[in-house]
Design a protein around this motif. Sequence first.
Motif, PDB file in Angstrom:
ATOM      1  N   ALA A 256       0.830  -1.210   0.000  1.00 46.76           N
ATOM      2  CA  ALA A 256       0.000   0.000   0.000  1.00 46.76           C
ATOM      3  C   ALA A 256       0.862   1.255   0.000  1.00 46.76           C
ATOM      4  CB  ALA A 256      -0.928  -0.018   1.215  1.00 46.76           C
ATOM      5  N   ILE A 257       1.921   1.256   0.800  1.00 48.51           N
ATOM      6  CA  ILE A 257       2.814   2.420   0.871  1.00 48.51           C
ATOM      7  C   ILE A 257       3.438   2.699  -0.496  1.00 48.51           C
ATOM      8  CG2 ILE A 257       4.977   3.264   1.884  1.00 48.51           C
ATOM      9  CD1 ILE A 257       4.154   1.617   4.425  1.00 48.51           C
ATOM     10  N   HIS A 258       3.859   1.640  -1.180  1.00 48.02           N
ATOM     11  CA  HIS A 258       4.433   1.810  -2.516  1.00 48.02           C
ATOM     12  C   HIS A 258       3.401   2.379  -3.489  1.00 48.02           C
ATOM     13  CE1 HIS A 258       8.373   0.323  -1.733  1.00 48.02           C
ATOM     14  NE2 HIS A 258       8.010  -0.923  -1.484  1.00 48.02           N
ATOM     15  N   GLU A 259       2.159   1.905  -3.386  1.00 50.26           N
ATOM     16  CA  GLU A 259       1.125   2.390  -4.303  1.00 50.26           C
ATOM     17  C   GLU A 259       0.825   3.876  -4.088  1.00 50.26           C
ATOM     18  OE1 GLU A 259      -2.398   0.143  -4.780  1.00 50.26           O
ATOM     19  OE2 GLU A 259      -1.337  -1.662  -5.460  1.00 50.26           O
ATOM     20  N   TRP A 260       1.092   4.380  -2.889  1.00 53.24           N
ATOM     21  CA  TRP A 260       0.914   5.800  -2.622  1.00 53.24           C
ATOM     22  C   TRP A 260       2.139   6.615  -3.060  1.00 53.24           C
ATOM     23  CZ3 TRP A 260      -2.884   8.926  -0.127  1.00 53.24           C
ATOM     24  CH2 TRP A 260      -4.073   8.265   0.134  1.00 53.24           C
ATOM     25  N   GLY A 261       3.094   5.965  -3.667  1.00 55.54           N
ATOM     26  CA  GLY A 261       4.284   6.659  -4.152  1.00 55.54           C
ATOM     27  C   GLY A 261       5.251   7.036  -3.049  1.00 55.54           C
ATOM     28  N   MET A 262       5.132   6.389  -1.905  1.00 48.63           N
ATOM     29  CA  MET A 262       6.021   6.687  -0.787  1.00 48.63           C
ATOM     30  C   MET A 262       7.135   5.652  -0.724  1.00 48.63           C
ATOM     31  SD  MET A 262       3.025   7.551   1.994  1.00 48.63           S
ATOM     32  CE  MET A 262       4.140   8.029   3.303  1.00 48.63           C
ATOM     33  N   ARG A 263       8.235   6.045  -0.086  1.00 49.79           N
ATOM     34  CA  ARG A 263       9.392   5.172   0.008  1.00 49.79           C
ATOM     35  C   ARG A 263       9.598   4.677   1.438  1.00 49.79           C
ATOM     36  NH1 ARG A 263      13.946   9.007  -2.100  1.00 49.79           N
ATOM     37  NH2 ARG A 263      12.741  10.365  -0.695  1.00 49.79           N
ATOM     38  N   ILE A 264      10.037   3.427   1.521  1.00 47.90           N
ATOM     39  CA  ILE A 264      10.363   2.793   2.806  1.00 47.90           C
ATOM     40  C   ILE A 264      11.871   2.563   2.835  1.00 47.90           C
ATOM     41  CG2 ILE A 264      10.004   0.752   4.255  1.00 47.90           C
ATOM     42  CD1 ILE A 264       7.337   0.349   2.762  1.00 47.90           C
ATOM     43  N   PRO A 265      12.556   3.046   3.855  1.00 43.54           N
ATOM     44  CA  PRO A 265      12.073   3.680   5.093  1.00 43.54           C
ATOM     45  C   PRO A 265      12.114   5.208   5.055  1.00 43.54           C
ATOM     46  CG  PRO A 265      14.356   3.100   5.371  1.00 43.54           C
ATOM     47  CD  PRO A 265      13.986   2.693   3.967  1.00 43.54           C
ATOM     48  N   ASP A 266      12.411   5.809   3.890  1.00 41.12           N
ATOM     49  CA  ASP A 266      12.601   7.260   3.843  1.00 41.12           C
ATOM     50  C   ASP A 266      11.371   8.023   4.318  1.00 41.12           C
ATOM     51  OD1 ASP A 266      14.195   5.768   1.863  1.00 41.12           O
ATOM     52  OD2 ASP A 266      15.131   7.709   1.486  1.00 41.12           O
ATOM     53  N   ASP A 267      10.187   7.607   3.811  1.00 39.77           N
ATOM     54  CA  ASP A 267       8.957   8.319   4.165  1.00 39.77           C
ATOM     55  C   ASP A 267       8.223   7.687   5.345  1.00 39.77           C
ATOM     56  OD1 ASP A 267       9.264  10.116   1.982  1.00 39.77           O
ATOM     57  OD2 ASP A 267       8.505   8.556   0.640  1.00 39.77           O
ATOM     58  N   LEU A 268       8.404   6.376   5.536  1.00 44.27           N
ATOM     59  CA  LEU A 268       7.674   5.675   6.587  1.00 44.27           C
ATOM     60  C   LEU A 268       8.397   4.361   6.885  1.00 44.27           C
ATOM     61  CD1 LEU A 268       3.798   5.551   6.616  1.00 44.27           C
ATOM     62  CD2 LEU A 268       5.134   3.744   7.657  1.00 44.27           C
ATOM     63  N   SER A 269       8.610   4.092   8.155  1.00 36.08           N
ATOM     64  CA  SER A 269       9.290   2.861   8.561  1.00 36.08           C
ATOM     65  C   SER A 269       8.275   1.789   8.940  1.00 36.08           C
ATOM     66  CB  SER A 269      10.228   3.123   9.743  1.00 36.08           C
ATOM     67  OG  SER A 269      11.379   3.834   9.321  1.00 36.08           O
ATOM     68  N   VAL A 270       8.642   0.520   8.680  1.00 33.34           N
ATOM     69  CA  VAL A 270       7.743  -0.605   8.941  1.00 33.34           C
ATOM     70  C   VAL A 270       8.516  -1.707   9.661  1.00 33.34           C
ATOM     71  CG1 VAL A 270       6.258  -2.386   7.937  1.00 33.34           C
ATOM     72  CG2 VAL A 270       6.375  -0.107   6.880  1.00 33.34           C
ATOM     73  N   ILE A 271       7.909  -2.244  10.716  1.00 28.91           N
ATOM     74  CA  ILE A 271       8.470  -3.399  11.413  1.00 28.91           C
ATOM     75  C   ILE A 271       7.394  -4.471  11.510  1.00 28.91           C
ATOM     76  CG2 ILE A 271       7.899  -2.506  13.718  1.00 28.91           C
ATOM     77  CD1 ILE A 271      10.523  -3.764  14.702  1.00 28.91           C
ATOM     78  N   GLY A 272       7.791  -5.722  11.300  1.00 25.20           N
ATOM     79  CA  GLY A 272       6.839  -6.831  11.326  1.00 25.20           C
ATOM     80  C   GLY A 272       7.031  -7.725  12.531  1.00 25.20           C
ATOM     81  N   TYR A 273       6.458  -8.920  12.428  1.00 28.62           N
ATOM     82  CA  TYR A 273       6.550  -9.895  13.532  1.00 28.62           C
ATOM     83  C   TYR A 273       6.435 -11.297  12.934  1.00 28.62           C
ATOM     84  CZ  TYR A 273       6.128 -11.315  18.461  1.00 28.62           C
ATOM     85  OH  TYR A 273       6.359 -11.816  19.724  1.00 28.62           O
ATOM     86  N   ASP A 274       7.349 -12.159  13.254  1.00 31.81           N
ATOM     87  CA  ASP A 274       7.419 -13.585  12.886  1.00 31.81           C
ATOM     88  C   ASP A 274       8.773 -13.940  12.291  1.00 31.81           C
ATOM     89  OD1 ASP A 274       4.889 -14.240  13.762  1.00 31.81           O
ATOM     90  OD2 ASP A 274       3.980 -14.209  11.767  1.00 31.81           O
TER      91      ASP A 274
END
Length: 347
Positions: A256-274
């Motif tokens: 979803a973040i990519h579809e909004w034209g945003m970059r990870i982690p520059d525009d928004l950071s994401v951490i998961g679990y497993d």
Amino acid sequence: MIRLKDVARQAGVSITTVSHVVNDTRRVAPDTLERVQRAIAELGYRPDSVARTLKSNRSHTIGMIVTTAHNPFFSEIIRGVEDHCFANGYSLVLCNADDVENKQLAYLQTLLDRRIDGLIVMTSRNGPAFLEALRRQGLPTILMDADPEPGQDVGVVNDDSPLGARLAIEHLLAQGFEDIALLTGPEDHPRSRERLAGALATLTAAGIDTPAERIVTTNLLAGGGFDAMQALLENRPRPQAVFAFNDLVAIGAIRAIHEWGMRIPDDLSVIGYDDIELARYLTPSLTTIHQPIYELGATAIAQLIERLEHGRPLDSIRSLAPRLVIRESVESRRHRDSDIGDTNLTG
């Protein structure tokens, strides 16, 4: 049809000796054992498993009911169980119940008809009828990904979800993030409840209040993560970082973040679990909380076999510790702000 007496004649021993070898009921001299095993191989003798089960009241078969084997998390758990079963001479019968109680009950009856020796249940929702059926059977049972259930011969194996959530939030806080969104699972999911409690407690201890709009419920699948992230991005202000309660949700959020034209982690950071295998191959690779997934399955079946073979009581709760795995999807906000400041000074 090859019978015990045929093997005995070929090996030059008594039928009783062959029976002891086949059923492992008494020690046999090494040279005799070798002759019997060679005769079995040459004749292609196969014991009557049904007769053996009726005679010994043991089938050397373990039943396992899971939500779905298609989820890579469950697949790794199953591999840990299956490997340990094979190494110890047990067969595994696997049932996918999709967290539907009627299917769980039907599969439980199917497994009981197969005269299983023990059971592992790894489903997100165990309804009252299913739990009552388990209690009535008194079958040695390990519950995974579940709340502890009182009862004789019932053990629980889980990861330490509150600790895992604390590690995730502490890492984001250490990178300078304060506006953190939480992509949770359903309210009745035991591990999701624990991760939410651990995350909120860690944020509160840091003096950060988490508004309700920063907590979005998902179905713990990639599609749920995608939809939840879309909802977050449609509103302002957007969060600085996202903690997804499993890697599939994180993968959907990243899309979803990519579809909004945003970059990870520059525009928004994401951490998961497993820390499923796919996590390290994403672009960017996913920072996540590593569950010892294979070990969870191996621990569950090892306990069950110890109970069956040696009478060792099942642990009421066995909790395995998760750990943080740092990759590329989380960037230090402090470092980025410092770079911006340096640019402004020199520009």
